[in-house]
Enzyme design. Structure first.
Site, PDB file in Angstrom:
ATOM      1  N   SER A   7       0.809  -1.240   0.000  1.00 25.01           N
ATOM      2  CA  SER A   7       0.000   0.000   0.000  1.00 25.01           C
ATOM      3  C   SER A   7       0.835   1.279   0.000  1.00 25.01           C
ATOM      4  CB  SER A   7      -0.932   0.021   1.207  1.00 25.01           C
ATOM      5  OG  SER A   7      -1.939  -0.925   1.044  1.00 25.01           O
TER       6      SER A   7
ATOM      7  N   LYS B 238       0.446   3.406  -2.927  1.00 23.45           N
ATOM      8  CA  LYS B 238      -0.792   4.163  -3.183  1.00 23.45           C
ATOM      9  C   LYS B 238      -0.597   5.682  -3.284  1.00 23.45           C
ATOM     10  CE  LYS B 238      -3.723   0.587  -1.039  1.00 23.45           C
ATOM     11  NZ  LYS B 238      -4.427   0.222   0.213  1.00 23.45           N
TER      12      LYS B 238
ATOM     13  N   TYR C 117      -3.086  -3.800 -10.468  1.00 25.61           N
ATOM     14  CA  TYR C 117      -2.944  -3.224  -9.122  1.00 25.61           C
ATOM     15  C   TYR C 117      -2.126  -4.168  -8.228  1.00 25.61           C
ATOM     16  CZ  TYR C 117      -4.351  -2.509  -4.258  1.00 25.61           C
ATOM     17  OH  TYR C 117      -4.341  -2.387  -2.890  1.00 25.61           O
TER      18      TYR C 117
ATOM     19  N   TYR D 105      -5.320   4.541   7.770  1.00 23.64           N
ATOM     20  CA  TYR D 105      -6.648   3.900   7.799  1.00 23.64           C
ATOM     21  C   TYR D 105      -7.414   4.216   9.083  1.00 23.64           C
ATOM     22  CZ  TYR D 105      -4.024   1.148   4.341  1.00 23.64           C
ATOM     23  OH  TYR D 105      -3.237   0.750   3.302  1.00 23.64           O
TER      24      TYR D 105
ATOM     25  N   VAL E 227       1.319  -3.703   3.813  1.00 20.52           N
ATOM     26  CA  VAL E 227       1.033  -4.928   4.539  1.00 20.52           C
ATOM     27  C   VAL E 227       2.216  -5.917   4.533  1.00 20.52           C
ATOM     28  CG1 VAL E 227      -0.030  -6.297   2.698  1.00 20.52           C
ATOM     29  CG2 VAL E 227      -0.993  -6.368   5.008  1.00 20.52           C
TER      30      VAL E 227
END
Ligand code: DON
Length: 425
Positions: free
Chosen positions: A64, A67, A191, A243, A261
């Site tokens: 992530s 991102k 992705y 998050y 992660v």
């Protein structure tokens, strides 16, 4: 070496190594078998000087942490408005893999959660572009930001691709709301490759430092993002990067951040440093336990919290004193210092207002000022114009031309000199 940073970083690294709670992610099978003891921590300054401790050259997948950078690439490709049409900027307060969509527009709430990141991925390149070319663009973009050629970890990619049921479900839902036109399965495949790009802690420190450096890669000097894109990216990292732990993070650590992660984490302190860490043991939010602990320590020990940086506005006024010219004219000199922003100019102008009710000769000494931002410069020059209109004589002592504009403005009648001696001669 005079700096205590290497010893300090080793100490933080060693202390955090004692933290053995948490487990590697296992919903991507390949990540579950990683060496749990791996632990690396690095800082990069905005001129690319890296301080490192532990396993900073070991490869792992970016996940992530890709991102925010892909979001930046999407903004560069499509423009911010087009991106905002498809992805919001509100914290979801939910886990990264929830289908957190806005009630009416059906936009994913932000680009840091999977739903928003898959949508941001779809915005790279042209709609008609085949998925492999889109992934190539992303690999190239992230490589430019890291300052070296990156590649996909095929083993982790295949492992996640075989088990990507949840992201596939999310992508199909997004497609049903017409958030993108591509085939959802191809998009998730791309992705997943994006998330499997292999990096080291050193790479991530450099990527974080690029954001800290206003979008200019610290080593290559290449402008890889505009300052307005950096501002957008750091804003969503601040509010959404961690998050459902974002509020806790921003109050305790106070550094725009993004986790992955596989166990990576970056933090960016604008204008100062990029931080990167990697340890595969994760907490319940999917953040590396040791990396979180290290960031908490760094923030506390080194006063890195975002809300702690602004110097008090009055600190820009070093002193105000009277001087006399050779011909006997009295001048009030406002000696300024440091970096001048909105609040500093506001304070200066308020002081000038309070001290002078009659037109006088005022001088503003910028000798010890190393930077004045655009808003502050505009406010100051506007005030100078008003002073001149009201009959004040204004002199600027500006040897390094931090205020170049009045020199070009023929209508603004101010006396610009480069030293106090020149002013009083
Ligand atoms: O899409 C996923 O689930 C992973 N490829 C990335 C998730 C992730 O890194 C969450 N962050 N902590």
């Amino acid at each position: 070496m005079l700096s205590s940073i290497p010893d300090y970083l080793s100490q933080v690294h060693d202390e955090c190594a004692a933290e053995t709670s948490g487990f590697p992610a296992d919903y991507i099978p390949e990540l579950a078998s990683v060496d749990r003891q791996l632990w690396g921590l690095a800082l990069s300054t905005v001129d690319g000087n890296v301080y490192a401790a532990g396993d900073v050259d070991v490869g792992f997948t970016i996940q992530s942490i890709s991102k925010p950078f892909v979001y930046a690439l999407a903004i560069a490709d499509r423009g911010l408005d087009a991106v905002l049409e498809k992805v919001g900027v509100e914290p979801s307060g939910e886990a990264f893999n929830e289908l957190s969509l806005e009630r009416d527009s059906k936009r994913p709430r932000n680009p840091m959660i999977n739903a928003g990141a898959i949508t941001a991925h779809s915005l790279i390149g042209s709609y008609a572009m085949d998925e492999n070319s889109r992934v190539e663009l992303i690999i190239d973009g992230l490589s430019t930001i890291a300052g070296r050629q990156l590649s996909v970890d095929e083993t982790v990619y295949k492992s996640e691709a075989r088990t990507a049921h949840r992201n596939l479900a999310i992508a199909h839902m997004l497609r049903s709301y017409d958030l993108f036109e591509q085939d959802p399965e191809e998009l998730v495949d791309g992705y997943t490759r994006q998330c499997a790009i292999r990096v080291t802690v050193r790479d991530l420190a450099m990527m974080a430092a690029t954001l800290a450096n206003g979008g200019v890669q610290p080593v290559t000097g290449e402008e890889v993002m505009t300052t307005s894109t950096v501002r957008q990216v750091l804003s969503v990292m601040t509010t959404c990067g961690m998050y459902d732990a974002a509020g806790d993070w921003v109050t305790t650590v106070g550094i725009p951040a993004k986790s992955g992660v596989a166990g990576g984490l970056i933090g960016t302190l604008p204008g100062q440093i990029g931080i990167a860490a990697f340890s595969p043991r994760l907490d319940g939010h999917g953040h590396s336990v040791r990396a979180v602990r290290a960031c908490e320590r760094l923030s506390q020990d080194m006063n890195l919290h975002l809300m702690e940086v602004a110097p008090p506005a009055h600190a820009i006024i070093r002193q105000t004193r009277m001087v006399a010219t050779a011909s006997g004219e009295a001048i009030t000199v406002h000696e300024l210092q440091g970096s001048i922003h909105f609040a500093g100019v506001e304070r200066l102008l308020r002081n000038v207002d309070e001290q002078h009710s009659q037109p006088a000769h005022l001088a503003f000494d910028f000798t010890s000022v190393y930077q004045i931002n655009d808003a502050a410069r505009r406010m100051f020059l506007d005030a100078v114009r008003k002073m001149v209109d009201a009959g004040y004589a204004v002199s600027l002592i500006d040897p390094d031309e931090v205020l170049p504009e009045p020199v070009d403005d023929e209508e603004l009648s101010v006396n610009i000199v480069s030293s106090m001696a020149e002013l009083t001669a």
